[in-house]
Design an enzyme around this catalytic site. Structure first.
Site, PDB file in Angstrom:
ATOM      1  N   LYS A 162       0.863  -1.170   0.000  1.00  0.00           N
ATOM      2  CA  LYS A 162       0.000   0.000   0.000  1.00  0.00           C
ATOM      3  C   LYS A 162       0.910   1.233   0.000  1.00  0.00           C
ATOM      4  O   LYS A 162       1.451   1.631   1.029  1.00  0.00           O
ATOM      5  CB  LYS A 162      -0.917   0.020   1.225  1.00  0.00           C
ATOM      6  CG  LYS A 162      -1.893   1.219   1.239  1.00  0.00           C
ATOM      7  CD  LYS A 162      -1.445   2.261   2.232  1.00  0.00           C
ATOM      8  CE  LYS A 162      -2.322   3.478   2.269  1.00  0.00           C
ATOM      9  NZ  LYS A 162      -2.139   4.417   1.136  1.00  0.00           N
ATOM     10  N   GLU A 200       9.424   2.581  11.138  1.00  0.00           N
ATOM     11  CA  GLU A 200      10.441   3.615  10.985  1.00  0.00           C
ATOM     12  C   GLU A 200       9.715   4.936  10.856  1.00  0.00           C
ATOM     13  O   GLU A 200       8.891   5.117   9.954  1.00  0.00           O
ATOM     14  CB  GLU A 200      11.328   3.337   9.766  1.00  0.00           C
ATOM     15  CG  GLU A 200      12.253   2.153   9.954  1.00  0.00           C
ATOM     16  CD  GLU A 200      13.174   2.262  11.159  1.00  0.00           C
ATOM     17  OE1 GLU A 200      13.497   3.407  11.569  1.00  0.00           O
ATOM     18  OE2 GLU A 200      13.545   1.225  11.715  1.00  0.00           O
ATOM     19  N   GLY A 239       6.705   6.130   8.082  1.00  0.00           N
ATOM     20  CA  GLY A 239       5.827   7.286   8.018  1.00  0.00           C
ATOM     21  C   GLY A 239       5.870   8.065   9.315  1.00  0.00           C
ATOM     22  O   GLY A 239       6.850   8.016  10.056  1.00  0.00           O
ATOM     23  N   SER A 240       4.794   8.757   9.605  1.00  0.00           N
ATOM     24  CA  SER A 240       4.747   9.637  10.771  1.00  0.00           C
ATOM     25  C   SER A 240       4.637   8.846  12.070  1.00  0.00           C
ATOM     26  O   SER A 240       4.174   7.699  12.088  1.00  0.00           O
ATOM     27  CB  SER A 240       3.555  10.588  10.657  1.00  0.00           C
ATOM     28  OG  SER A 240       2.333   9.885  10.856  1.00  0.00           O
ATOM     29  N   ASN A 241       5.010   9.502  13.165  1.00  0.00           N
ATOM     30  CA  ASN A 241       4.919   8.851  14.471  1.00  0.00           C
ATOM     31  C   ASN A 241       3.482   8.547  14.866  1.00  0.00           C
ATOM     32  O   ASN A 241       3.196   7.480  15.429  1.00  0.00           O
ATOM     33  CB  ASN A 241       5.571   9.737  15.540  1.00  0.00           C
ATOM     34  CG  ASN A 241       7.077   9.642  15.509  1.00  0.00           C
ATOM     35  OD1 ASN A 241       7.692   9.955  14.485  1.00  0.00           O
ATOM     36  ND2 ASN A 241       7.680   9.209  16.588  1.00  0.00           N
ATOM     37  N   VAL A 267       0.829   7.885  12.989  1.00  0.00           N
ATOM     38  CA  VAL A 267       0.309   6.719  12.273  1.00  0.00           C
ATOM     39  C   VAL A 267       1.078   5.463  12.689  1.00  0.00           C
ATOM     40  O   VAL A 267       0.495   4.392  12.871  1.00  0.00           O
ATOM     41  CB  VAL A 267       0.379   6.936  10.751  1.00  0.00           C
ATOM     42  CG1 VAL A 267      -0.089   5.689  10.012  1.00  0.00           C
ATOM     43  CG2 VAL A 267      -0.470   8.132  10.344  1.00  0.00           C
ATOM     44  N   GLY A 268       2.387   5.594  12.850  1.00  0.00           N
ATOM     45  CA  GLY A 268       3.200   4.450  13.241  1.00  0.00           C
ATOM     46  C   GLY A 268       2.743   3.825  14.544  1.00  0.00           C
ATOM     47  O   GLY A 268       2.706   2.598  14.693  1.00  0.00           O
ATOM     48  N   CYS A 298      13.376  11.638   6.450  1.00  0.00           N
ATOM     49  CA  CYS A 298      13.357  11.387   7.895  1.00  0.00           C
ATOM     50  C   CYS A 298      14.740  11.601   8.501  1.00  0.00           C
ATOM     51  O   CYS A 298      14.860  11.861   9.699  1.00  0.00           O
ATOM     52  CB  CYS A 298      12.843   9.983   8.195  1.00  0.00           C
ATOM     53  SG  CYS A 298      13.744   8.665   7.364  1.00  0.00           S
ATOM     54  N   GLU A 347       9.287  17.501  14.448  1.00  0.00           N
ATOM     55  CA  GLU A 347       9.700  17.257  13.066  1.00  0.00           C
ATOM     56  C   GLU A 347       8.875  18.133  12.124  1.00  0.00           C
ATOM     57  O   GLU A 347       7.644  18.109  12.157  1.00  0.00           O
ATOM     58  CB  GLU A 347       9.511  15.788  12.696  1.00  0.00           C
ATOM     59  CG  GLU A 347      10.022  15.470  11.303  1.00  0.00           C
ATOM     60  CD  GLU A 347       9.892  14.002  10.943  1.00  0.00           C
ATOM     61  OE1 GLU A 347      10.833  13.451  10.338  1.00  0.00           O
ATOM     62  OE2 GLU A 347       8.851  13.402  11.256  1.00  0.00           O
TER      63      GLU A 347
END
Length: 488
Positions: free
Chosen positions: A180, A255, A233-235, A237-238, A289, A390
């Site tokens: 995806k 990551e 991706g972002s924190n 969503v992670g 990143c 970030e």
């Protein structure tokens, strides 16, 4: 009379077939350098499409895992050769869809080729060890077995390299894949998957499903037949990925973000340090990143470093990434542009001094794109928002220090720990930095951004789930160890 160019619609790839999504709905992918240009249409898929892809992957994995590592490697070599033959086409799609310059896109695509060839070779490496048994008539050894079906959720900033560095090890170790990609760069992803299809991988081994994260991404998190999830991706969503995977016992790899420092000591080669700061912080419009964000400069060289940095930043050419003279392209989307501009405003409100940039450029040809000038702040304190969160854009915060110990303390005083670098000639400062820096990647006299494909990559603290990608370390996530005891 003007000729209208036909805009292509890209399909999902499920069980060896290209197909429209069940909802018959598409999203447009636009060029961030010119919001009026549609790069292509991509499927806005539903859970029904994801279920079909996972079912295909689950069935295909039964035979795929039985192939030898060498045989699976042969497929990866074929994919690498096909991507190499289409390198310019894929790179152009990346530049038009994401905004980075064409040379950067070509370099990233070439990196994808190299990653595939590296992992193709991993199919011939050992996957276990013989362990002495207390029973002298028994044989005890370990082997590694694939997880099964792996869900790959990849971001828009590296739409070739990141999916490939996840898919290649997953495949070589006997897993099948459902990819995806970020919807913003789904055209580029489709062009990469076309190469896998042409290489003749068995149906269902690699599947592509495009669509919103709330549907397809969430579906991957929750799907009972997806055994492992690898996410970049972002924190925010992670953490949802990790929590959802943990709840149902799936393996996960995250990551996420970084707030990466560069330390410039008073004995540094300042020209080298300036070049590293600019390249690490502003290439790809700061959308990495591992991008440099905080620049710690020893007080007695600060003014000299600042003047050299300003002079070079002012020379940078902003524009369409397909134009040869362009050094920095646009932000990847309007949302990302607005995020960057909001952080620049916060920096001003917090009392930092905007030395240069931070505005929408006025150059001809930039009015329809998501452009922003590189922003340089000084008078920044380490507790400011622009020094803690970030930004994912071309914003550099300059902070002074007196002693290396002070710089290290400030550099570590964030929730992230992805990458960091120092410019110095002093071996003591180098060793202190290497030993004390809380980051998964530390570099000496080199920019913060980038890692070689054969080396483990990942972060500490809130930057990752503490697993590592790339190199031989990749086997740790994509396989499980099986211990075998044999007695005649």
């Amino acid at each position: 009379m003007t000729t209208q160019v036909q805009v292509k619609t890209y399909l999902n790839y499920i069980n060896g077939e290209w197909a429209a999504c069940s909802a018959n709905k598409v999203d447009k992918s636009i060029n961030p350098a010119n919001k009026n240009e549609i790069v292509g249409y991509v499927q806005s898929s539903s859970k029904e499409d994801l279920d079909a892809a996972v079912a295909a992957a689950k069935e295909a994995q039964k035979a795929w895992r039985k192939l030898s590592g060498a045989a699976r490697g042969d497929y990866l070599y074929k994919v690498a050769n096909i991507i190499e033959s289409r390198l310019d086409d894929i790179a152009e799609a990346m530049t038009r869809e994401m905004g980075k310059t064409f040379p950067e896109s070509k370099g990233e695509t070439a990196r994808g080729v190299a990653i595939l060839r590296y992992f193709a070779g991993e199919g011939m490496r050992k996957i276990g060890d013989v362990i002495p048994s207390t029973d002298n008539e028994a044989l005890m050894f370990t082997t590694r077995v694939p997880l099964g079906v792996v869900g790959v959720i990849s971001p828009w900033n590296f739409p070739v390299a990141i999916p490939i560095w996840k898919m290649a090890p997953a495949l070589i170790y006997g897993n099948t894949v459902v990819l995806k990609p970020a919807q913003e760069t789904a055209v580029t992803a489709a062009k990469v998957i076309e190469c896998f299809a042409e290489a003749g991988l068995p149906a269902g081994v690699v599947n592509l499903v495009t669509g919103p994260g709330s549907v397809i991404g969430q579906g991957i998190i929750e799907h009972p037949d997806i055994n492992g999830i690898t996410f970049t991706g972002s924190n925010a969503v992670g953490k949802r990925v990790g929590q959802g995977a943990l709840a149902r016992g799936a393996k996960y790899q995250l990551e996420m973000g970084g707030k990466n420092p560069i330390i410039i000591a008073n004995d540094a080669d300042l020209d080298l340090a300036v070049d590293g700061t600019i390249s690490g912080g502003l290439r790809s419009t700061g959308q990495k990143c591992t991008a440099t964000s905080r620049v710690f400069v020893q007080a007695d060289i600060y003014e000299e470093f600042k003047e050299k940095l300003l002079a070079k930043v002012k020379e940078l050419k902003i524009g369409n990434g397909m134009q040869g003279e362009t050094w920095m392209g646009p932000c990847a989307s309007e949302n990302q542009l607005n995020t960057v501009l909001s952080y620049i405003q916060k920096g001003k409100e917090e009392g930092a001094t905007l030395l240069y940039g931070g505005e929408r450029p006025a150059e001809n040809g930039t009015e329809d794109g998501f452009y922003v000038q590189p922003a340089l702040f000084e008078d920044v304190t380490n507790d400011m928002i622009i020094a803690q969160e970030e930004i994912f854009g071309p914003v550099l915060a300059l902070i002074t220090f007196d002693a290396i110990e002070e710089a290290l303390q400030m550099a570590n005083d964030v929730e992230f720990g992805l990458s960091a670098s120092i410019y110095t000639k002093d071996i003591g400062s180098m060793l202190s930095f290497i030993n004390e820096m809380e980051a998964g990647l530390v570099r000496v006299n080199a920019e913060t951004a980038g890692v070689e494909l054969q080396a483990p990559f990942g972060g500490m603290k809130q930057s990752s789930s503490h697993s590592r990608e790339q190199g031989q370390a990749a086997i740790e996530f994509f396989t499980s160890i099986k211990t075998v005891f044999v007695k005649a």
